[in-house]
Design a protein around this motif. Structure first.
Motif, PDB file in Angstrom:
ATOM      1  N   GLU A   1      36.298  16.350  37.681  1.00  0.00           N
ATOM      2  CA  GLU A   1      36.789  15.670  36.480  1.00  0.00           C
ATOM      3  C   GLU A   1      37.365  16.651  35.470  1.00  0.00           C
ATOM      4  OE1 GLU A   1      33.436  13.409  35.195  1.00  0.00           O
ATOM      5  OE2 GLU A   1      33.468  12.117  36.974  1.00  0.00           O
ATOM      6  N   ARG A   2      36.695  17.802  35.302  1.00  0.00           N
ATOM      7  CA  ARG A   2      37.196  18.779  34.331  1.00  0.00           C
ATOM      8  C   ARG A   2      38.516  19.392  34.792  1.00  0.00           C
ATOM      9  NH1 ARG A   2      34.672  21.974  30.591  1.00  0.00           N
ATOM     10  NH2 ARG A   2      33.291  20.181  30.351  1.00  0.00           N
ATOM     11  N   LEU A   3      38.585  19.784  36.066  1.00  0.00           N
ATOM     12  CA  LEU A   3      39.823  20.376  36.569  1.00  0.00           C
ATOM     13  C   LEU A   3      40.951  19.346  36.600  1.00  0.00           C
ATOM     14  CD1 LEU A   3      38.575  22.670  39.480  1.00  0.00           C
ATOM     15  CD2 LEU A   3      39.233  23.329  37.157  1.00  0.00           C
ATOM     16  N   TYR A   4      40.603  18.110  36.946  1.00  0.00           N
ATOM     17  CA  TYR A   4      41.618  17.050  36.954  1.00  0.00           C
ATOM     18  C   TYR A   4      42.235  16.903  35.565  1.00  0.00           C
ATOM     19  CZ  TYR A   4      43.735  12.425  37.100  1.00  0.00           C
ATOM     20  OH  TYR A   4      44.622  11.377  36.994  1.00  0.00           O
ATOM     21  N   GLU A   5      41.386  16.863  34.542  1.00  0.00           N
ATOM     22  CA  GLU A   5      41.879  16.714  33.174  1.00  0.00           C
ATOM     23  C   GLU A   5      42.757  17.900  32.783  1.00  0.00           C
ATOM     24  OE1 GLU A   5      42.354  17.328  29.061  1.00  0.00           O
ATOM     25  OE2 GLU A   5      40.992  18.566  30.241  1.00  0.00           O
ATOM     26  N   GLU A   6      42.360  19.094  33.186  1.00  0.00           N
ATOM     27  CA  GLU A   6      43.117  20.289  32.815  1.00  0.00           C
ATOM     28  C   GLU A   6      44.456  20.358  33.545  1.00  0.00           C
ATOM     29  OE1 GLU A   6      40.573  23.647  33.401  1.00  0.00           O
ATOM     30  OE2 GLU A   6      39.202  23.072  31.780  1.00  0.00           O
ATOM     31  N   ILE A   7      44.491  19.869  34.783  1.00  0.00           N
ATOM     32  CA  ILE A   7      45.749  19.866  35.534  1.00  0.00           C
ATOM     33  C   ILE A   7      46.690  18.798  34.996  1.00  0.00           C
ATOM     34  CG2 ILE A   7      46.795  19.423  37.795  1.00  0.00           C
ATOM     35  CD1 ILE A   7      44.242  20.634  39.046  1.00  0.00           C
ATOM     36  N   VAL A   8      46.153  17.593  34.783  1.00  0.00           N
ATOM     37  CA  VAL A   8      46.986  16.482  34.322  1.00  0.00           C
ATOM     38  C   VAL A   8      47.509  16.727  32.910  1.00  0.00           C
ATOM     39  CG1 VAL A   8      46.924  14.044  33.654  1.00  0.00           C
ATOM     40  CG2 VAL A   8      45.961  14.759  35.834  1.00  0.00           C
ATOM     41  N   SER A   9      46.684  17.344  32.058  1.00  0.00           N
ATOM     42  CA  SER A   9      47.115  17.622  30.686  1.00  0.00           C
ATOM     43  C   SER A   9      48.013  18.852  30.606  1.00  0.00           C
ATOM     44  CB  SER A   9      45.893  17.827  29.788  1.00  0.00           C
ATOM     45  OG  SER A   9      45.187  19.001  30.160  1.00  0.00           O
ATOM     46  N   LEU A  10      48.229  19.501  31.757  1.00  0.00           N
ATOM     47  CA  LEU A  10      49.076  20.693  31.867  1.00  0.00           C
ATOM     48  C   LEU A  10      48.481  21.912  31.177  1.00  0.00           C
ATOM     49  CD1 LEU A  10      52.640  19.132  31.451  1.00  0.00           C
ATOM     50  CD2 LEU A  10      51.437  19.719  33.554  1.00  0.00           C
ATOM     51  N   LYS A  11      47.155  21.881  30.960  1.00  0.00           N
ATOM     52  CA  LYS A  11      46.489  23.110  30.536  1.00  0.00           C
ATOM     53  C   LYS A  11      46.529  24.114  31.679  1.00  0.00           C
ATOM     54  CE  LYS A  11      43.353  20.739  27.345  1.00  0.00           C
ATOM     55  NZ  LYS A  11      41.945  20.338  27.083  1.00  0.00           N
ATOM     56  N   LEU A  12      46.504  23.587  32.901  1.00  0.00           N
ATOM     57  CA  LEU A  12      46.721  24.401  34.095  1.00  0.00           C
ATOM     58  C   LEU A  12      48.091  24.015  34.650  1.00  0.00           C
ATOM     59  CD1 LEU A  12      43.214  24.163  35.836  1.00  0.00           C
ATOM     60  CD2 LEU A  12      44.168  26.119  34.598  1.00  0.00           C
ATOM     61  N   MET A  13      49.033  24.904  34.539  1.00  0.00           N
ATOM     62  CA  MET A  13      50.410  24.601  34.910  1.00  0.00           C
ATOM     63  C   MET A  13      50.619  24.751  36.419  1.00  0.00           C
ATOM     64  SD  MET A  13      51.865  23.780  32.103  1.00  0.00           S
ATOM     65  CE  MET A  13      53.625  23.918  32.425  1.00  0.00           C
ATOM     66  N   PRO A  14      51.664  24.108  36.960  1.00  0.00           N
ATOM     67  CA  PRO A  14      51.994  24.300  38.373  1.00  0.00           C
ATOM     68  C   PRO A  14      52.144  25.782  38.694  1.00  0.00           C
ATOM     69  CG  PRO A  14      53.264  22.487  37.482  1.00  0.00           C
ATOM     70  CD  PRO A  14      52.552  23.118  36.319  1.00  0.00           C
ATOM     71  N   GLY A  15      51.552  26.186  39.823  1.00  0.00           N
ATOM     72  CA  GLY A  15      51.612  27.582  40.232  1.00  0.00           C
ATOM     73  C   GLY A  15      50.403  28.399  39.821  1.00  0.00           C
ATOM     74  N   THR A  16      49.546  27.854  38.948  1.00  0.00           N
ATOM     75  CA  THR A  16      48.352  28.570  38.517  1.00  0.00           C
ATOM     76  C   THR A  16      47.397  28.766  39.692  1.00  0.00           C
ATOM     77  OG1 THR A  16      48.498  27.636  36.291  1.00  0.00           O
ATOM     78  CG2 THR A  16      46.374  28.551  36.954  1.00  0.00           C
ATOM     79  N   LYS A  17      46.947  29.997  39.908  1.00  0.00           N
ATOM     80  CA  LYS A  17      46.023  30.309  40.995  1.00  0.00           C
ATOM     81  C   LYS A  17      44.592  29.985  40.560  1.00  0.00           C
ATOM     82  CE  LYS A  17      49.122  32.357  43.734  1.00  0.00           C
ATOM     83  NZ  LYS A  17      50.335  32.179  42.898  1.00  0.00           N
ATOM     84  N   LEU A  18      43.826  29.396  41.484  1.00  0.00           N
ATOM     85  CA  LEU A  18      42.432  29.061  41.219  1.00  0.00           C
ATOM     86  C   LEU A  18      41.543  29.692  42.282  1.00  0.00           C
ATOM     87  CD1 LEU A  18      42.664  25.250  40.312  1.00  0.00           C
ATOM     88  CD2 LEU A  18      42.583  27.202  38.754  1.00  0.00           C
ATOM     89  N   SER A  19      40.468  30.319  41.847  1.00  0.00           N
ATOM     90  CA  SER A  19      39.527  30.975  42.748  1.00  0.00           C
ATOM     91  C   SER A  19      38.225  30.181  42.803  1.00  0.00           C
ATOM     92  CB  SER A  19      39.243  32.401  42.258  1.00  0.00           C
ATOM     93  OG  SER A  19      38.052  32.905  42.808  1.00  0.00           O
ATOM     94  N   GLU A  20      37.759  29.881  44.016  1.00  0.00           N
ATOM     95  CA  GLU A  20      36.480  29.181  44.163  1.00  0.00           C
ATOM     96  C   GLU A  20      35.368  29.945  43.455  1.00  0.00           C
ATOM     97  OE1 GLU A  20      35.242  28.372  48.112  1.00  0.00           O
ATOM     98  OE2 GLU A  20      36.901  27.009  48.562  1.00  0.00           O
ATOM     99  N   GLN A  21      35.359  31.250  43.634  1.00  0.00           N
ATOM    100  CA  GLN A  21      34.298  32.066  43.058  1.00  0.00           C
ATOM    101  C   GLN A  21      34.333  32.024  41.531  1.00  0.00           C
ATOM    102  OE1 GLN A  21      34.253  36.039  44.584  1.00  0.00           O
ATOM    103  NE2 GLN A  21      32.572  36.720  43.263  1.00  0.00           N
ATOM    104  N   GLU A  22      35.520  32.135  40.957  1.00  0.00           N
ATOM    105  CA  GLU A  22      35.634  32.131  39.500  1.00  0.00           C
ATOM    106  C   GLU A  22      35.282  30.765  38.915  1.00  0.00           C
ATOM    107  OE1 GLU A  22      39.533  33.435  38.556  1.00  0.00           O
ATOM    108  OE2 GLU A  22      39.220  35.484  39.300  1.00  0.00           O
ATOM    109  N   ILE A  23      35.722  29.692  39.583  1.00  0.00           N
ATOM    110  CA  ILE A  23      35.405  28.346  39.095  1.00  0.00           C
ATOM    111  C   ILE A  23      33.904  28.088  39.212  1.00  0.00           C
ATOM    112  CG2 ILE A  23      35.759  25.878  39.463  1.00  0.00           C
ATOM    113  CD1 ILE A  23      38.150  27.280  38.205  1.00  0.00           C
ATOM    114  N   ALA A  24      33.290  28.544  40.316  1.00  0.00           N
ATOM    115  CA  ALA A  24      31.847  28.369  40.493  1.00  0.00           C
ATOM    116  C   ALA A  24      31.088  29.094  39.385  1.00  0.00           C
ATOM    117  CB  ALA A  24      31.423  28.894  41.861  1.00  0.00           C
ATOM    118  N   ARG A  25      31.542  30.292  39.047  1.00  0.00           N
ATOM    119  CA  ARG A  25      30.892  31.058  37.982  1.00  0.00           C
ATOM    120  C   ARG A  25      31.073  30.355  36.634  1.00  0.00           C
ATOM    121  NH1 ARG A  25      33.764  35.355  38.273  1.00  0.00           N
ATOM    122  NH2 ARG A  25      32.570  36.223  40.004  1.00  0.00           N
TER     123      ARG A  25
END
Length: 226
Positions: A19-43
């Motif tokens: 839900e948090r990542l969905y909101e950030e992607i849809v609101s364009l806080k995370l722009m197309p092309g932004t790299k996401l790391s499982e480890q960093e998101i888990a932390r």
């Protein structure tokens, strides 16, 4: 007699991350092309990598993430073929819902829909077009529910989610949102008159407006597209 069982909806770690990542992607806080790391998101969320992996997969199913083995996961760009398919499916479903809704629409239904439209107008008047997004979902969901096809909104919602980011770019301009409110009033008026012809014509006009937005965004922000 046994006491009634209280049903409590529990959100899992996967739900929270999704839900948090969905909101950030849809609101364009995370722009197309932004790299996401499982480890960093888990932390970041204080969870193990498995809920993050599951959330990534759910976002990938919505065409919001590009997941490639042995490569970085990234926020997916807009895909014209997927957008066109989602638009086609949504239009077909919404038109059928409106046709059936016209045959069962009542004055109480009309009043409930008008209340949502009034709230939409309020957020526009306050200069908060970003809040229109949630109310737009409520408008279309209510028509499905009151029109006798509540499950149809699942299909509509899936299609909407595939192009939500484009809607956010469009609704960032107050005039765009104000135009959509007027479209909603036309649809509501047609439903009140129980005119399937007027309702479907208003819906075609309403959903067709996104075509101009897509073309405009493609011209000005081609880097967002695959």
């Amino acid at each position: 007699m046994q006491e009634p069982v209280e049903i409590v909806e529990r959100r899992t770690a996967t739900d929270v991350v999704f839900e948090r990542l969905y909101e950030e992607i849809v609101s364009l806080k995370l722009m197309p092309g932004t790299k996401l790391s499982e480890q960093e998101i888990a932390r970041r969320f204080g969870v193990s990598r498995q809920p993050v992996r599951d959330a990534f997969n759910r976002l990938g199913n919505l065409d919001l993430l590009l997941i490639r083995p042995q490569k970085a996961t990234e926020v997916r760009g807009f895909s014209m073929p997927r957008i066109e398919h989602a638009r086609f499916v949504r239009l077909a479903v919404e038109l059928e819902v409106l046709r059936d809704a016209c045959s069962v629409w009542t004055e109480s239904h009309a009043e409930a829909l008008e209340r949502i439209i009034d709230r939409q107008q309020q957020v526009i008047d306050r200069g908060q077009p970003e809040k229109f997004h949630e109310l737009d979902y409520r408008f279309h969901r209510l028509i499905c529910e009151l029109g006798g096809h509540p499950l149809a909104f699942e299909t509509i919602e899936d299609c909407k989610r595939k192009i939500d980011r484009l809607c956010v770019l469009s609704l960032g301009r107050a005039q765009e949102a104000a135009t959509l409110v007027e479209d909603h009033r036309r649809i509501a008026h047609a439903l009140r008159r129980r005119s399937a012809e007027e309702a479907t014509a208003a819906a075609r006009l309403h959903l067709g407006r996104l075509d101009e937005t897509i073309a405009d965004i493609h011209r000005t922000h081609s880097e967002y597209f695959e």
